[in-house]
Motif scaffolding. Structure first.
Motif, PDB file in Angstrom:
ATOM      1  N   ASP A   1     -14.242  -7.504 -34.511  1.00 64.13           N
ATOM      2  CA  ASP A   1     -14.772  -8.440 -35.499  1.00 64.13           C
ATOM      3  C   ASP A   1     -14.264  -9.853 -35.236  1.00 64.13           C
ATOM      4  O   ASP A   1     -15.003 -10.833 -35.383  1.00 64.13           O
ATOM      5  N   ARG A   2     -13.024  -9.955 -34.837  1.00 72.30           N
ATOM      6  CA  ARG A   2     -12.453 -11.261 -34.516  1.00 72.30           C
ATOM      7  C   ARG A   2     -13.129 -11.867 -33.291  1.00 72.30           C
ATOM      8  O   ARG A   2     -13.410 -13.064 -33.256  1.00 72.30           O
ATOM      9  N   VAL A   3     -13.398 -11.039 -32.288  1.00 73.22           N
ATOM     10  CA  VAL A   3     -14.064 -11.526 -31.071  1.00 73.22           C
ATOM     11  C   VAL A   3     -15.465 -12.037 -31.402  1.00 73.22           C
ATOM     12  O   VAL A   3     -15.876 -13.108 -30.924  1.00 73.22           O
ATOM     13  N   VAL A   4     -16.194 -11.304 -32.217  1.00 73.38           N
ATOM     14  CA  VAL A   4     -17.548 -11.723 -32.591  1.00 73.38           C
ATOM     15  C   VAL A   4     -17.510 -13.049 -33.354  1.00 73.38           C
ATOM     16  O   VAL A   4     -18.311 -13.952 -33.097  1.00 73.38           O
ATOM     17  N   THR A   5     -16.563 -13.186 -34.271  1.00 71.58           N
ATOM     18  CA  THR A   5     -16.438 -14.429 -35.040  1.00 71.58           C
ATOM     19  C   THR A   5     -16.160 -15.622 -34.126  1.00 71.58           C
ATOM     20  O   THR A   5     -16.810 -16.665 -34.227  1.00 71.58           O
ATOM     21  N   VAL A   6     -15.208 -15.465 -33.233  1.00 72.87           N
ATOM     22  CA  VAL A   6     -14.857 -16.553 -32.318  1.00 72.87           C
ATOM     23  C   VAL A   6     -16.027 -16.846 -31.374  1.00 72.87           C
ATOM     24  O   VAL A   6     -16.331 -18.012 -31.089  1.00 72.87           O
ATOM     25  N   ALA A   7     -16.718 -15.811 -30.905  1.00 68.81           N
ATOM     26  CA  ALA A   7     -17.850 -16.007 -29.998  1.00 68.81           C
ATOM     27  C   ALA A   7     -18.979 -16.769 -30.685  1.00 68.81           C
ATOM     28  O   ALA A   7     -19.618 -17.635 -30.062  1.00 68.81           O
ATOM     29  N   ILE A   8     -19.233 -16.486 -31.935  1.00 70.70           N
ATOM     30  CA  ILE A   8     -20.280 -17.211 -32.673  1.00 70.70           C
ATOM     31  C   ILE A   8     -19.931 -18.689 -32.781  1.00 70.70           C
ATOM     32  O   ILE A   8     -20.767 -19.561 -32.529  1.00 70.70           O
ATOM     33  N   VAL A   9     -18.683 -18.979 -33.123  1.00 72.12           N
ATOM     34  CA  VAL A   9     -18.270 -20.386 -33.237  1.00 72.12           C
ATOM     35  C   VAL A   9     -18.362 -21.085 -31.883  1.00 72.12           C
ATOM     36  O   VAL A   9     -18.825 -22.227 -31.792  1.00 72.12           O
ATOM     37  N   VAL A  10     -17.947 -20.416 -30.828  1.00 68.00           N
ATOM     38  CA  VAL A  10     -18.023 -21.009 -29.481  1.00 68.00           C
ATOM     39  C   VAL A  10     -19.474 -21.296 -29.110  1.00 68.00           C
ATOM     40  O   VAL A  10     -19.797 -22.378 -28.599  1.00 68.00           O
ATOM     41  N   GLY A  11     -20.371 -20.360 -29.358  1.00 69.16           N
ATOM     42  CA  GLY A  11     -21.779 -20.560 -29.024  1.00 69.16           C
ATOM     43  C   GLY A  11     -22.432 -21.680 -29.810  1.00 69.16           C
ATOM     44  O   GLY A  11     -23.170 -22.498 -29.259  1.00 69.16           O
ATOM     45  N   VAL A  12     -22.139 -21.755 -31.099  1.00 68.99           N
ATOM     46  CA  VAL A  12     -22.712 -22.814 -31.933  1.00 68.99           C
ATOM     47  C   VAL A  12     -22.154 -24.175 -31.518  1.00 68.99           C
ATOM     48  O   VAL A  12     -22.892 -25.152 -31.403  1.00 68.99           O
ATOM     49  N   TYR A  13     -20.851 -24.246 -31.273  1.00 73.78           N
ATOM     50  CA  TYR A  13     -20.263 -25.514 -30.837  1.00 73.78           C
ATOM     51  C   TYR A  13     -20.844 -25.956 -29.488  1.00 73.78           C
ATOM     52  O   TYR A  13     -21.144 -27.128 -29.289  1.00 73.78           O
ATOM     53  N   ALA A  14     -21.024 -25.019 -28.592  1.00 74.68           N
ATOM     54  CA  ALA A  14     -21.577 -25.346 -27.277  1.00 74.68           C
ATOM     55  C   ALA A  14     -23.017 -25.850 -27.403  1.00 74.68           C
ATOM     56  O   ALA A  14     -23.409 -26.779 -26.698  1.00 74.68           O
ATOM     57  N   ALA A  15     -23.800 -25.244 -28.296  1.00 77.30           N
ATOM     58  CA  ALA A  15     -25.176 -25.697 -28.492  1.00 77.30           C
ATOM     59  C   ALA A  15     -25.207 -27.103 -29.071  1.00 77.30           C
ATOM     60  O   ALA A  15     -26.052 -27.920 -28.693  1.00 77.30           O
ATOM     61  N   ARG A  16     -24.303 -27.392 -29.961  1.00 74.54           N
ATOM     62  CA  ARG A  16     -24.260 -28.740 -30.550  1.00 74.54           C
ATOM     63  C   ARG A  16     -23.751 -29.767 -29.547  1.00 74.54           C
ATOM     64  O   ARG A  16     -24.172 -30.914 -29.573  1.00 74.54           O
ATOM     65  N   GLY A  17     -22.830 -29.361 -28.657  1.00 79.64           N
ATOM     66  CA  GLY A  17     -22.256 -30.291 -27.699  1.00 79.64           C
ATOM     67  C   GLY A  17     -23.148 -30.593 -26.517  1.00 79.64           C
ATOM     68  O   GLY A  17     -23.049 -31.651 -25.914  1.00 79.64           O
ATOM     69  N   ARG A  18     -24.040 -29.667 -26.163  1.00 83.76           N
ATOM     70  CA  ARG A  18     -24.994 -29.827 -25.065  1.00 83.76           C
ATOM     71  C   ARG A  18     -24.331 -30.186 -23.737  1.00 83.76           C
ATOM     72  O   ARG A  18     -24.809 -31.030 -23.001  1.00 83.76           O
ATOM     73  N   SER A  19     -23.204 -29.535 -23.430  1.00 83.06           N
ATOM     74  CA  SER A  19     -22.525 -29.765 -22.158  1.00 83.06           C
ATOM     75  C   SER A  19     -21.958 -28.440 -21.674  1.00 83.06           C
ATOM     76  O   SER A  19     -21.182 -27.800 -22.383  1.00 83.06           O
ATOM     77  N   LEU A  20     -22.341 -28.042 -20.469  1.00 79.35           N
ATOM     78  CA  LEU A  20     -21.843 -26.775 -19.936  1.00 79.35           C
ATOM     79  C   LEU A  20     -20.357 -26.848 -19.610  1.00 79.35           C
ATOM     80  O   LEU A  20     -19.653 -25.845 -19.708  1.00 79.35           O
ATOM     81  N   VAL A  21     -19.867 -28.023 -19.242  1.00 81.68           N
ATOM     82  CA  VAL A  21     -18.445 -28.175 -18.948  1.00 81.68           C
ATOM     83  C   VAL A  21     -17.628 -27.996 -20.225  1.00 81.68           C
ATOM     84  O   VAL A  21     -16.655 -27.239 -20.252  1.00 81.68           O
ATOM     85  N   SER A  22     -18.020 -28.671 -21.301  1.00 77.57           N
ATOM     86  CA  SER A  22     -17.273 -28.510 -22.550  1.00 77.57           C
ATOM     87  C   SER A  22     -17.466 -27.110 -23.128  1.00 77.57           C
ATOM     88  O   SER A  22     -16.558 -26.572 -23.773  1.00 77.57           O
ATOM     89  N   ALA A  23     -18.628 -26.497 -22.891  1.00 72.99           N
ATOM     90  CA  ALA A  23     -18.857 -25.133 -23.374  1.00 72.99           C
ATOM     91  C   ALA A  23     -17.911 -24.156 -22.697  1.00 72.99           C
ATOM     92  O   ALA A  23     -17.300 -23.304 -23.360  1.00 72.99           O
ATOM     93  N   SER A  24     -17.754 -24.274 -21.379  1.00 73.01           N
ATOM     94  CA  SER A  24     -16.847 -23.358 -20.685  1.00 73.01           C
ATOM     95  C   SER A  24     -15.389 -23.666 -21.026  1.00 73.01           C
ATOM     96  O   SER A  24     -14.583 -22.745 -21.161  1.00 73.01           O
ATOM     97  N   ALA A  25     -15.044 -24.937 -21.193  1.00 73.39           N
ATOM     98  CA  ALA A  25     -13.671 -25.278 -21.587  1.00 73.39           C
ATOM     99  C   ALA A  25     -13.363 -24.739 -22.979  1.00 73.39           C
ATOM    100  O   ALA A  25     -12.275 -24.194 -23.224  1.00 73.39           O
ATOM    101  N   THR A  26     -14.308 -24.839 -23.886  1.00 72.91           N
ATOM    102  CA  THR A  26     -14.124 -24.309 -25.239  1.00 72.91           C
ATOM    103  C   THR A  26     -13.977 -22.795 -25.210  1.00 72.91           C
ATOM    104  O   THR A  26     -13.124 -22.225 -25.897  1.00 72.91           O
ATOM    105  N   ALA A  27     -14.788 -22.124 -24.400  1.00 69.88           N
ATOM    106  CA  ALA A  27     -14.708 -20.667 -24.305  1.00 69.88           C
ATOM    107  C   ALA A  27     -13.360 -20.223 -23.739  1.00 69.88           C
ATOM    108  O   ALA A  27     -12.755 -19.259 -24.239  1.00 69.88           O
ATOM    109  N   ILE A  28     -12.858 -20.923 -22.741  1.00 65.85           N
ATOM    110  CA  ILE A  28     -11.565 -20.550 -22.150  1.00 65.85           C
ATOM    111  C   ILE A  28     -10.430 -20.804 -23.132  1.00 65.85           C
ATOM    112  O   ILE A  28      -9.520 -19.971 -23.283  1.00 65.85           O
ATOM    113  N   MET A  29     -10.470 -21.939 -23.832  1.00 66.63           N
ATOM    114  CA  MET A  29      -9.425 -22.205 -24.834  1.00 66.63           C
ATOM    115  C   MET A  29      -9.478 -21.179 -25.963  1.00 66.63           C
ATOM    116  O   MET A  29      -8.436 -20.706 -26.432  1.00 66.63           O
ATOM    117  N   ALA A  30     -10.687 -20.830 -26.392  1.00 70.87           N
ATOM    118  CA  ALA A  30     -10.822 -19.825 -27.448  1.00 70.87           C
ATOM    119  C   ALA A  30     -10.289 -18.476 -26.972  1.00 70.87           C
ATOM    120  O   ALA A  30      -9.631 -17.753 -27.741  1.00 70.87           O
TER     121      ALA A  30
END
Length: 168
Positions: free
Chosen positions: A38-67
């Motif tokens: 449940d924790r993984v799903v919650t964090v994954a949803i936030v990462v995906g939404v943030y990445a969609a709002r940021g529109r950058s694959l570099v920041s999306a992967s950096a956010t995913a690794i930090m998460a």
């Protein structure tokens, strides 16, 4: 009616925002759920939404690794201990996949609607067109002109020195 695309934030701000999103998503997941999936799903949803709002694959992967680091270090293990077991790598893959997918969706849909970084402006509120460096001309926004009951748009041009905004 016209739409004006708002450029994404600079990468430096997106990475900092991704760090904050990763920390806050882990805090929310820790407070809301006790099970790891449940924790993984919650964090994954936030990462995906943030990445969609940021529109950058570099920041999306950096956010995913930090998460993943916060998730593994504090929600799966104790006291910030990072491990690299097969289950940890699966969680990293899930977060990277949702981040990159969200970033790709944000990049594709970034100029479609107000929810993903586009600002709707009425015709009269449009700012002047950007400098056309190849001609040294600034084009002002169209101004309505009433001709026999119909509105027509006229574009006024102002010549500027070629040194203003010339591409180098």
């Amino acid at each position: 009616m016209r739409f004006r695309v708002i450029r994404p934030a600079p990468l430096e701000f997106l990475v900092v925002g991704g760090f904050v999103s990763a920390v806050l998503s882990c805090v929310a997941a820790a407070l809301a759920f006790s099970d790891i999936p449940d924790r993984v799903v919650t964090v994954a949803i936030v990462v995906g939404v943030y990445a969609a709002r940021g529109r950058s694959l570099v920041s999306a992967s950096a956010t995913a690794i930090m998460a993943w680091m916060f998730l593994t270090g504090f929600l799966v293990n104790d006291a910030g201990t990072l491990t690299f077991s097969p289950a940890d790598m699966v969680r990293l893959g899930i977060l990277l996949a949702t981040g990159l997918l969200g970033g790709a969706v944000g990049m594709v849909r970034g100029d479609v609607g107000p929810a993903l970084g586009v600002e709707h402006l009425p015709e009269a509120a449009m700012p002047p067109h950007p400098l056309d460096a190849s001609e040294g001309v600034v084009k002002a926004a169209p101004e309505p002109d009433v001709v026999a009951g119909l509105e027509a748009a006229q574009i006024h041009t102002t010549h500027m020195p070629s040194s203003w905004g010339a591409r180098r």
